[in-house]
Every structure is written in structure tokens, then in C-alpha cells.
Design a protein around this motif. Structure first.
Motif: not given
Ligand code: CMP
Length: 149
Positions: A10, A110, A116
Motif C-alpha cells: 500500500k 487500521k 493487502h
């Protein structure tokens, strides 16, 4: 069983210079990278990837974050690759992720949670198809394949 899964490093990891550290962990586990691209994710790709979260209150923030800097998308192959990857990356909320996992060691958020990975073989297939054509996923053997699993 040998499976394919989808993973995405990410934007938080990219801008923090953690691409190499994360890929090294996957390679050392024995997982085979069969596709890899650094991309600026489009709005359409973000919508498709996160379609299950469309009604969630954090959806807009999620899409905005994922488009805030480049990502590295990965097609990964290996024995039970879907569940193995989920264990390597750790719990969604990095504050709760176990030490030793990617999120547990490298992240504390979070939403900005480093990486991912698909949560089921069905989602792996769907998510891979958003970013890779069949011919972009390459065939080769790792030298250590018979020594890893
Ligand atoms: P991931 O599982 O990779 O894909 C969906 C993402 O939504 C998840 O990582 C989190 O980064 C994000 N997410 C899930 N729940 C929340 C939440 N309550 N607030 C903000 N982001 C969330």
C-alpha cells in the motif's frame, strides 16, 4: 495445494521505503512472485477492489488513501498461498497484529496498514483479474521449490 493470490503493497509502505523489506519476507517464506507492477491505482480499479466496502463509512477515505501514492501489485503463487499470505501479513488493525507479521512489525494503523492480501481463493481470482491479465502472470521454477514445503 498450489494456489495463486493477490497482494498489494500500500501507499504508506511505498512512501516509507518498505517495498524491499516486504517483498523479502514473502520470498524468504518460499512464495513465488509471478507478477509484479508498480502503479498509480485508478478510481475504477479502487472501486472494483473495494466493492464490498462500498456502503461502509470509511469507503471514501479508503479510496482516497489507496490513490494517494503508487502501490505495488503482486501475483503470488505457492502452497496454500491465500491462507499463508493472510498469516504473514497479520490482523487488519496493525495495532492488534502479532509481532512477526508484516503489519505487526511495520505498521500501527487500521487504514494505513502496509499491505493487502486476498482473504479467499474466490476473492484472489477476482482481485488478480483487476490488475493482471493471464499472460502477465509468468511461469518459472524457483530453485528451492522442492525444499520449501
Ligand atoms: P484490507 O483488508 O487490505 O482492505 C480493506 C481495508 O479497509 C482494510 O485493509 C483496512 O485498511 C480498511 N478498513 C477496514 N476497516 C476500517 C475502518 N473501520 N476504518 C478505516 N479503514 C478500515
Amino acid at each position: 495445494m498450489i494456489e495463486r493470490t493477490f497482494a498489494m503493497i500500500k501507499p504508506d509502505s511505498v512512501v516509507r521505503g518498505l517495498i524491499g523489506e516486504i517483498i523479502q519476507r514473502l520470498e524468504r517464506k518460499g512464495l513465488k512472485i509471478v507478477g509484479m507492477k508498480m502503479i498509480q491505482i485508478s478510481e475504477g480499479q479502487a472501486d472494483r477492489l473495494y466493492e464490498v466496502h462500498k456502503e461502509k463509512p470509511f469507503f471514501k477515505e479508503l479510496v482516497s488513501f489507496i490513490r494517494s501514492a503508487p502501490v505495488v501489485v503482486l501475483a503470488i503463487e505457492g502452497e496454500s498461498a491465500v491462507s499463508v499470505m493472510r498469516r504473514i501479513i497479520g490482523a487488519t488493525d496493525s495495532k492488534e497484529a502479532m509481532p512477526g507479521t508484516v503489519r505487526g512489525d511495520l505498521s500501527c494503523s487500521k487504514s494505513m496498514n502496509a499491505i493487502h492480501a486476498s482473504d479467499s481463493p474466490e476473492n484472489a481470482k477476482r482481485e488478480l483479474s483487476i490488475f493482471f491479465t493471464e499472460s502477465e502472470m509468468l511461469r518459472y521454477s524457483r530453485l528451492d521449490e522442492s525444499w520449501v514445503c
